[in-house]
Design a protein around this motif. Structure first.
Motif, PDB file in Angstrom:
ATOM      1  N   VAL A   1     -25.401 -14.955  18.604  1.00  0.00           N
ATOM      2  CA  VAL A   1     -24.325 -13.977  18.673  1.00  0.00           C
ATOM      3  C   VAL A   1     -24.636 -12.813  17.738  1.00  0.00           C
ATOM      4  O   VAL A   1     -25.517 -12.896  16.877  1.00  0.00           O
TER       5      VAL A   1
ATOM      6  N   GLU B   1     -19.452 -10.628  16.286  1.00  0.00           N
ATOM      7  CA  GLU B   1     -18.949 -11.757  17.078  1.00  0.00           C
ATOM      8  C   GLU B   1     -18.768 -12.999  16.213  1.00  0.00           C
ATOM      9  O   GLU B   1     -18.563 -14.095  16.731  1.00  0.00           O
TER      10      GLU B   1
ATOM     11  N   GLU C   1     -22.188 -20.045  16.794  1.00  0.00           N
ATOM     12  CA  GLU C   1     -21.482 -19.982  18.076  1.00  0.00           C
ATOM     13  C   GLU C   1     -21.460 -21.347  18.762  1.00  0.00           C
ATOM     14  O   GLU C   1     -20.416 -21.809  19.228  1.00  0.00           O
TER      15      GLU C   1
ATOM     16  N   GLN D   1     -18.176 -23.796  19.402  1.00  0.00           N
ATOM     17  CA  GLN D   1     -17.864 -24.314  20.736  1.00  0.00           C
ATOM     18  C   GLN D   1     -17.808 -25.836  20.722  1.00  0.00           C
ATOM     19  O   GLN D   1     -16.941 -26.452  21.343  1.00  0.00           O
TER      20      GLN D   1
ATOM     21  N   LYS E   1     -14.088 -23.078  20.778  1.00  0.00           N
ATOM     22  CA  LYS E   1     -13.719 -21.677  20.681  1.00  0.00           C
ATOM     23  C   LYS E   1     -14.946 -20.880  20.248  1.00  0.00           C
ATOM     24  O   LYS E   1     -15.953 -21.449  19.818  1.00  0.00           O
ATOM     25  N   HIS E   2     -14.882 -19.553  20.381  1.00  0.00           N
ATOM     26  CA  HIS E   2     -15.995 -18.702  19.984  1.00  0.00           C
ATOM     27  C   HIS E   2     -16.016 -18.533  18.469  1.00  0.00           C
ATOM     28  O   HIS E   2     -14.995 -18.687  17.785  1.00  0.00           O
TER      29      HIS E   2
END
Length: 788
Positions: free
Chosen positions: A83, A87, A195, A199, A204-205
């Motif tokens: 990412v 992010e 990331e 997950q 979730k991100h």
């Protein structure tokens, strides 16, 4: 008289001592400089150059996408997904710096103060002082690893990492280094990168991580197994608060906020928690195997081969995510019930009876046994180990259970577990839409979609199709009488209920799976013609050209069998099934496109239409009729049950014009099975999976419309003749063509005609009803008082 050593030392002047020490320091310093220079020059292995550092690429998992563009899996050596800086949650960034490298924004890759602290406390004072590596040095270790240089391994690797860290700081800015680190570091459970970890643990991100969640993940970096919140929630909770305290200490968090957050529990939301996800492992493995094969002939622009594990490929498949979910749910729904029935059926007894070789072979094949044997453990000690209860995770169709049992009992349990397989193929495109190869890939990775098992009566449609292709009249009646085939060791085929009276049409014989008729049709057609047609339709296995082949004594896989049945649904056209449609590189450039092969005609369209008509009768009034009665399916459906000797294998092939499905159920060892045909038949073992699947498919608003088509009917001439010869309608009521019936009276006995096509496979022999005497008034009165 010469001086001894002590006298020599005492005789040395202070100036000489200083001179000697200076020489030693100089030589030592020069040696260290030369040592560092030799590492810098690559004598102990190359140090990444500035150019290489600009092109750092972490191993990135290849992603698998469904036909409806859903991410359905990853293939990786390290489960990683990169990412960008924006992010990633700011909480994770602050927690990382505060915990792992508090002077990150002040140094140039090497923290001299931290190194001095480590040197003084750890080496001189023999106290634990934590690590002295900066985030940049840790990136160097994570990306390039460490090499073995024997006794010099630690200094060489540390110096290499320091040089690499300095170059990283000159190549990237601080935000880029933080991003690179969080994309590189391992978080446990074989997840790499913030990331993927977000997950995996919280579904979730990385950008959505709360302060509490970020502290949990950053806390794992110290020891990602010991502080894994899934494995050790208590350890993770304590470590989370240590991270939060470091954030307070380094002014990233207020004391008041700390007091609130430190009390919060760790609430995991694991993305691989449900057991159903483990069913997808079978098709993911097949995708990996096929992708590697496709990539073998492809190379990069720079001449290097592609790597499925590290190159972040995008693999687009033919799997439909909705159908796959329906298939997995259908399999688990049925297998949970049938396994309980199997256990009650045997009532605690061993299904292998006195045949201890089954258990012995399974024990010797186990990983534990082979490992003990490899380490030369005695047989007596092995027996003791296998009889000692230990805590284990055991797969059941109702979920993973924590139990304490002996390894021997664990093997007994596995032997008695029934395994399922299911596949769905679009007959027009030959695209595989759903694939379930077993009960749970993690615990039982053997894929039964590709396994070879005896196919039973599911082979009979190839016999009937070959007969039609050879010009045999589908309207003729064939005697059900037994016949012995002397050329084949006096083999005499038997029917399931040992009934051999009457005559059957092709449709009736196939609908009720009559063995004697199937063999007679096979011999009239010619075994070689049957074998050739079956292989042209997709059966890859060698087939014996013997009469018993008509009853499905050959072995083949569910994949081959289902592929062959697509020929019927596709009007006689066949092409081999495909699972992958396209492979792209990480930049979205297409490496390989996989198109379905051009369908080839292997069966006339009229024969295909007649076979569909015959196999619809199996569903409407034959051995597959529970699809109508139990599952309430009203779409056009055709199918065929299959049951092998002793009920070791239960099969059902079910299809509509736009989708062909196949299901198989049985134990890994064919000697493990139900004792009665009631439970061992394909209609009980396998049909419910297909029935549940089609029920879900036809009640789902997004899929039901596509499967409302009717089969193309056979020619009018066939239907007209078929109507004349039909003695009974689909619901079993008499529907006689009097002209045909009158002619038939001259060919067969009246009692045989009356029994024609009335009895389904597995039913009892019909008995004549006894005439009831009329009681009259006095008889009724006596009946009130219980008198006869």
């Amino acid at each position: 008289m010469p001086l001894n050593l002590k006298e020599r030392i005492c005789s040395v002047s202070p100036r000489q001592w200083i001179y000697t020490i200076a020489i030693l320091i100089g030589v030592g310093t020069l040696s260290i400089i030369l040592f560092i220079f030799s590492i810098y020059m690559g004598i102990f292995g190359p140090v990444p150059s500035y150019e290489e550092l600009k092109e750092i690429s972490n191993p990135i998992a290849s992603e698998i996408y469904s036909a409806d563009n859903q991410l359905i899996g990853r293939i990786y050596l390290q489960n990683r997904s990169n990412v960008e800086f924006d992010e990633i949650s700011k909480h994770a960034i602050d927690a990382l710096v505060a915990t792992e490298d508090s002077r990150f924004y002040e140094h140039d890759g090497i923290d001299e103060k931290a190194l001095l602290r480590v040197f003084v406390k750890t080496i001189i004072l023999q106290q634990h002082a934590g690590g002295g590596s900066t985030l940049s040095q840790q990136i160097a270790k994570n990306v390039y690893g460490r090499e073995n240089h024997w006794i010099l391994s630690m200094p060489i690797n540390k110096i290499k990492e320091a040089i690499t860290a300095y170059r990283l700081e000159k190549t990237y800015n601080k935000h880029e280094i933080l991003t690179l680190y969080l994309n590189t570091v391992p978080f446990g459970d074989n997840t790499y990168g913030i990331e993927t970890a977000a997950q995996h643990f919280f579904t979730k991100h990385a950008k959505e991580l709360s302060l509490n969640e970020a502290a949990v993940l950053i806390g794992m970096l110290k020891a990602n197994t010991y502080y894994n919140p899934r494995l050790h929630p208590d350890h993770a909770y304590i470590r989370k608060n240590v991270v939060l305290h470091q954030m307070v200490k380094n002014n990233y968090l207020s004391q008041k906020k700390y007091e609130t957050i430190s009390e919060e529990k760790i609430l995991l939301n694991l993305d691989n928690g449900p057991i159903i996800t483990e069913l997808s492992g079978y098709y993911k493995h097949e995708i990996r195997v096929q992708t590697i094969k496709y990539l073998a002939s492809e190379i990069r622009a720079d001449g290097r081969p592609f790597n499925i594990y590290t190159d972040g490929l995008k693999i687009y498949t033919t799997i439909n995510s909705k159908m796959q979910k329906m298939a997995e749910e259908s399999v688990l729904d049925h297998m949970s019930r049938v396994q309980k029935t199997f256990e009650r059926h045997w009532k605690g007894r061993n299904p292998w009876g006195r045949d201890t070789t089954i258990l012995g072979k399974a024990l010797r094949r186990s990983v534990r046994y082979r490992s003990l044997k490899k380490n030369k453990v005695s047989n007596k000690e092995i027996q003791k180990i296998f009889r000692t209860p230990i805590p284990v995770q055991r797969f059941t169709y109702d979920g993973i259970k924590e139990v304490k049992i002996s390894p021997l009992d664990s093997i007994k349990y596995s032997i008695q577990l029934l395994h399922p397989s299911f596949i769905a193929i679009d007959p027009q495109t030959s695209q595989i839409k759903a694939w379930v190869g077993g009960p749970n890939y993690k615990y039982y990775p053997y894929d039964h979609v590709k396994a070879k098992r005896q196919v039973g009566s599911t082979f009979k449609p190839f016999v009937y199709a070959a007969a039609l292709e050879q010009g045999i009249d589908p309207g003729k009646y064939i005697s059900n009488a037994q016949e012995t085939y002397e050329k084949y060791k006096n083999w005499t085929p038997k029917n399931a209920e040992n009934h051999y009276d009457g005559y059957y049409s092709m449709e009736g014989a196939l609908a009720h799976s009559v063995n004697t008729v199937a063999v007679k049709i096979m011999m009239e057609t010619g075994p070689e013609n049957v074998v050739n047609l079956a292989q042209n339709m997709g059966i890859k296995e060698p087939l014996p050209k013997v009469p018993s082949l008509a009853l499905g004594t050959a072995d083949c896989s569910l994949l081959e069998l289902t592929s062959a049945y697509t020929t019927f649904a596709n009007g006689g056209m066949h092409s081999d099934p495909i699972l992958i449609s396209k492979i792209d590189d990480s930049e979205g450039n297409t490496i390989r496109t996989v198109d379905s092969e051009i369908p080839r005609r292997v069966l006339s369209s009229e024969t295909a239409n007649i076979m569909n008509h015959f196999l619809e009768a199996v569903v409407d009034s034959g051995t597959g009729r529970s699809l109508r009665s139990r599952y309430g399916l009203r779409i056009a459906l055709a199918g065929k049950t299959g049951t092998t000797q002793n009920g070791a294998d239960g099969w059902f092939m079910g299809y509509c014009p736009n989708l062909v499905t196949g299901a198989w159920v049985g134990a890994n060892n064919p000697k493990i099975h139900f004792r009665t045909i009631r439970y061992g038949q394909g209609a009980y073992l396998a049909l419910p999976i297909v029935g549940t699947f089609f029920k879900k498919l036809t009640t789902n608003s997004s899929t039901r419309r596509h499967y409302q088509r009717d089969f193309t009917p056979p020619s009018r001439d066939f239907m007209r003749e078929n109507e004349k010869m039909s003695m009974f309608s689909e619901d079993g009521k008499k529907r006689e063509s009097w002209l045909k019936f009158g002619l038939d009276l001259f060919k067969m006995k009246k009692d045989s005609v009356e029994k024609l096509e009335q009895r389904p496979e597995g039913s009892v022999k019909p008995q004549k009803k006894k005439k009831r005497k009329k009681k009259g008034l006095w008889g009724s009165i006596k009946g009130l008082f219980g008198k006869k």
